[in-house]
Motif scaffolding. Structure first.
Motif, PDB file in Angstrom:
ATOM      1  N   PRO A 148      -1.407   1.053  -4.332  1.00 49.88           N
ATOM      2  CA  PRO A 148      -1.034   0.786  -5.721  1.00 49.88           C
ATOM      3  C   PRO A 148      -2.203   0.877  -6.690  1.00 49.88           C
ATOM      4  N   SER A 149      -1.865   1.139  -7.952  1.00 51.02           N
ATOM      5  CA  SER A 149      -2.849   1.187  -9.028  1.00 51.02           C
ATOM      6  C   SER A 149      -2.727  -0.057  -9.897  1.00 51.02           C
ATOM      7  N   VAL A 150      -3.849  -0.676 -10.210  1.00 52.24           N
ATOM      8  CA  VAL A 150      -3.852  -1.860 -11.070  1.00 52.24           C
ATOM      9  C   VAL A 150      -3.363  -1.484 -12.465  1.00 52.24           C
ATOM     10  N   ASN A 151      -3.842  -0.371 -12.996  1.00 47.76           N
ATOM     11  CA  ASN A 151      -3.420   0.072 -14.330  1.00 47.76           C
ATOM     12  C   ASN A 151      -1.914   0.228 -14.422  1.00 47.76           C
ATOM     13  N   VAL A 152      -1.324   0.898 -13.424  1.00 43.62           N
ATOM     14  CA  VAL A 152       0.115   1.179 -13.447  1.00 43.62           C
ATOM     15  C   VAL A 152       0.924  -0.111 -13.430  1.00 43.62           C
ATOM     16  N   THR A 153       0.564  -1.052 -12.553  1.00 43.47           N
ATOM     17  CA  THR A 153       1.314  -2.309 -12.467  1.00 43.47           C
ATOM     18  C   THR A 153       1.134  -3.153 -13.722  1.00 43.47           C
ATOM     19  N   MET A 154      -0.100  -3.283 -14.203  1.00 40.55           N
ATOM     20  CA  MET A 154      -0.339  -4.081 -15.414  1.00 40.55           C
ATOM     21  C   MET A 154       0.433  -3.532 -16.610  1.00 40.55           C
ATOM     22  N   GLU A 155       0.420  -2.209 -16.780  1.00 39.85           N
ATOM     23  CA  GLU A 155       1.111  -1.618 -17.920  1.00 39.85           C
ATOM     24  C   GLU A 155       2.624  -1.780 -17.803  1.00 39.85           C
ATOM     25  N   SER A 156       3.150  -1.726 -16.583  1.00 37.55           N
ATOM     26  CA  SER A 156       4.575  -1.941 -16.370  1.00 37.55           C
ATOM     27  C   SER A 156       4.972  -3.369 -16.761  1.00 37.55           C
ATOM     28  N   GLY A 183       0.815  -1.200   0.000  1.00 38.81           N
ATOM     29  CA  GLY A 183       0.000   0.000   0.000  1.00 38.81           C
ATOM     30  C   GLY A 183       0.852   1.256   0.000  1.00 38.81           C
ATOM     31  N   GLY A 184       0.384   2.276  -0.699  1.00 39.45           N
ATOM     32  CA  GLY A 184       1.082   3.558  -0.718  1.00 39.45           C
ATOM     33  C   GLY A 184       2.132   3.696  -1.791  1.00 39.45           C
ATOM     34  N   TYR A 185       2.391   2.643  -2.551  1.00 42.75           N
ATOM     35  CA  TYR A 185       3.397   2.674  -3.611  1.00 42.75           C
ATOM     36  C   TYR A 185       2.819   2.114  -4.911  1.00 42.75           C
ATOM     37  N   GLN A 186       3.499   2.435  -6.010  1.00 41.36           N
ATOM     38  CA  GLN A 186       3.227   1.764  -7.278  1.00 41.36           C
ATOM     39  C   GLN A 186       4.226   0.615  -7.415  1.00 41.36           C
ATOM     40  N   LEU A 187       3.722  -0.557  -7.782  1.00 47.96           N
ATOM     41  CA  LEU A 187       4.597  -1.715  -7.978  1.00 47.96           C
ATOM     42  C   LEU A 187       4.921  -1.827  -9.462  1.00 47.96           C
TER      43      LEU A 187
END
Length: 369
Positions: free
Chosen positions: A282-290, A257-261
């Motif tokens: 964390p954001s699902v969009n950010v992690t999936m796109e990474s 929590g509190g970070y982008q993975l």
């Protein structure tokens, strides 16, 4: 001829809320906050769990907000009595941001609580207004979805996969694992997620030929305890992700929590970032796109399950367009059909199935692509 005009007054139904908290300050603060929305009517307050049971019989509330730590009878015990007689009444846990608070909250969710809201500064939070909008939104969601499916029934039908079996599977998994990485599965989930994840993860294969990343919207102080809880039911090693962790087949990672993975550009190493700043971190969009950028669509399986909003929906579209497999939870089992619905409506869900079939679809996707 005489004309008679009849004035018809339409009375809008208001959601009846019962507040349960041993602190008079918290009861007052919650009442004032909830009553700022004309959709609600706070029909009563209870000072402890025992009082709550009596008030439920008397007032017949639509939704209950429940504190955990109370004298006479705690919130967890009270909730079980209430749901035994009134399984249709959703209970929202108002919990403190402590490790003990997190563990008790997860236990409440497993026993049938609809969702939780974390108090921003301890048991008695004078700044409760910080989470005011979240409380109001979750009460509305709870009422909206209360009659569609009995939460009590959902608890009873959860997987009977025991912690002992999970431990045995993990031992076999460790013995058979190497350092290879074949695929990456990313699961995004929000409201209703803790209970759903404890249904889905135990049904995965212990020798899953993929790394698993779970992005659950959750406060920073809760994810460490939640990762340990999931580790007890997951058939392979599962932990809260840390910067420097290396993705490996048959291992699971919970976004803190509190970070982008994110996945480091140079390889399989995970990294944590405080940017980009999004509504949920964390954001699902950010992690999936990474993950998609690092490994390409054909090596990625995207999964969206219960949750409000649309986080992850855009990334699911990109994964599918890039040749990956995308799976969304069907409305029939989703506690809140927000995130999965958004993915389906945008064309980002290739496969739509109930929660109890998601693990099979993940395994099929991993073995097929």
């Amino acid at each position: 001829m005489f004309l008679v005009f009849v004035q018809v007054i339409v009375v809008k139904y208001r959601i009846k809320v019962l507040i349960v908290d041993d602190s008079a300050l918290m009861r007052k603060a919650l009442r004032e906050m909830i009553m700022t929305d004309e959709a609600f009517d706070v029909v009563g307050v209870a000072r402890d769990g025992k009082d709550a049971i009596e008030k439920v019989k008397e007032l017949k509330p639509d939704v209950i907000t429940m504190d955990i730590n109370m004298p006479e009878m705690d919130g967890l015990t009270s909730m079980q009595y209430i749901l035994d007689d009134n399984p249709e009444i959703p209970v929202i846990i108002i919990s403190s941001l402590t490790q003990d608070g997190a563990l008790t909250t997860f236990e409440a969710l497993a026993l049938g609580a609809f969702d939780f809201v974390a108090k921003p500064s301890g048991t008695v939070s004078s700044n409760l207004y910080i989470v005011g909008r979240e409380i109001i939104e979750k009460i509305k969601l709870a009422h909206k979805h209360a009659n569609r499916k009995s939460l009590k029934k959902r608890v009873r039908t959860r997987s009977s996969f025991s912690e002992t079996k999970a431990s045995e599977s993990r031992e076999k998994s460790v013995a058979a694992r190497n350092n290879e990485l074949s695929k990456v599965v990313v699961i995004g989930v929000s409201t209703g997620g803790p209970g759903t994840l404890t249904e889905v993860l135990p049904m995965l294969q212990s020798d899953l030929k993929a790394a698993l990343i779970v992005v659950q919207h959750m406060p920073p102080s809760f994810t460490s305890s939640f990762a340990k809880r999931l580790g007890k039911v997951c058939p392979f090693p599962f932990k809260e992700a840390e910067a420097g962790d290396v993705l490996t087949n048959g291992r699971g990672y919970l976004a803190p929590g509190g970070y982008q993975l994110l996945v480091h550009k140079a390889g399989r190493m995970l990294r944590l970032s405080t940017s980009p700043v999004t509504q949920f971190m964390p954001s699902v969009n950010v992690t999936m796109e990474s993950v998609l950028r690092a490994y390409g669509g054909k090596n990625v399986v995207g999964v969206l399950m219960t949750g409000m909003g649309d986080d992850g929906a855009d990334a699911m579209v990109k994964i599918r367009e890039a040749g990956g497999v995308t799976i969304a939870e069907d409305e029939s089992t989703a506690i809140v059909f927000g995130m999965p619905r958004a993915a389906i409506e945008r064309g980002g869900a290739e496969i739509v199935v109930p929660s109890y079939r998601i693990a099979d679809e993940i395994v099929r996707a991993v073995n097929h692509i």
